[in-house]
Every structure is written in C-alpha cells, then in structure tokens.
Design a protein around this motif. Structure first.
Motif, PDB file in Angstrom:
ATOM      1  N   ASP A 109      -1.648  -7.918   5.802  1.00 41.14           N
ATOM      2  CA  ASP A 109      -2.686  -7.132   5.876  1.00 41.14           C
ATOM      3  C   ASP A 109      -2.878  -6.800   7.569  1.00 41.14           C
ATOM      4  O   ASP A 109      -3.823  -6.216   7.934  1.00 41.14           O
ATOM      5  N   ASP A 119       0.672  -1.205  -0.102  1.00 39.18           N
ATOM      6  CA  ASP A 119      -0.134   0.067   0.191  1.00 39.18           C
ATOM      7  C   ASP A 119       1.020   1.245   0.026  1.00 39.18           C
ATOM      8  O   ASP A 119       0.467   2.292  -0.521  1.00 39.18           O
ATOM      9  N   HIS A 120       2.007   1.161   0.724  1.00 38.64           N
ATOM     10  CA  HIS A 120       2.839   2.323   0.781  1.00 38.64           C
ATOM     11  C   HIS A 120       4.245   2.050   0.090  1.00 38.64           C
ATOM     12  O   HIS A 120       5.146   2.932  -0.078  1.00 38.64           O
TER      13      HIS A 120
END
Length: 109
Positions: free
Chosen positions: A22, A5-6
């Motif tokens: 997650d 995600d980053h």
C-alpha cells in the motif's frame, strides 16, 4: 514485490528493502501546498534506504533518500511503452532533482 491493484509482480535482489503493497512514493511541485503528484509509484522496493542524508528545507530534521527504487504504476491511457518510459522518467528527474529551474515544460520531449 506485487501490486494486486494492477496485477503486477516483480522481483528485486535480496539487498533491496521491500515496502508495503500500500506504500506510495511520489514527487510533486516544490511549491504545491496540496502536493499533487507529478508522478508516483506503488509497492516499491528500495536499495540502501539511507544512502543520502540532507536537510534541504533547513528545518533541523535530516531526510534520507535511497540510492535507487523500483515500483509499479498503472499508466492507464498510455499510448506506448516508449511514451511511458520517456514521460515517467522525465517527471521523476524533474520532481526529484531539477526543480525549480523551469525545465518541466520540456520534459518528455
């Protein structure tokens, strides 16, 4: 370890236990029924997952705390690395160890 995600990846020694990408760990105010995170990290790895055992809320269920953990954060809007390091570390210490003694108002200063 990775947080797609980053776009962050990091290595940990083989003795550390990776959690899923997650998985999120966080600390919140003890009396917050919604458990809104003061600070959180995603995709962590932990060292000695069952290092400390306690029944702090005295409900008969023992909770375990790892010796150490490392993970990733986005820190959107951060002014500097120094600001992130100071603010995040103070929030972790307050959330995990010093509640409810009222030191939160002085964190990161």
């Amino acid at each position: 370890m990775a947080n797609p995600d980053h776009g962050i990846a990091f290595d940990v020694p083989a003795s550390w236990a990776p959690q899923s990408r997650d998985w999120v760990t966080y600390v919140a105010e003890d009396d917050d029924p919604d458990e809104k995170p003061l600070v959180a990290m995603k995709a962590p790895a932990v060292l000695q997952e069952e290092w400390c055992a306690s029944d702090g809320d005295r409900d008969g269920s023992v909770d375990h705390t790892p010796l150490a953990s490392a993970g990733t954060r986005g820190n959107n809007g951060a002014r500097s690395t120094e600001d992130v390091a100071r603010t995040d570390s103070a929030a972790w210490v307050y959330g995990a160890y010093t509640q409810p003694d009222g030191t939160r108002s002085r964190r990161g200063r």
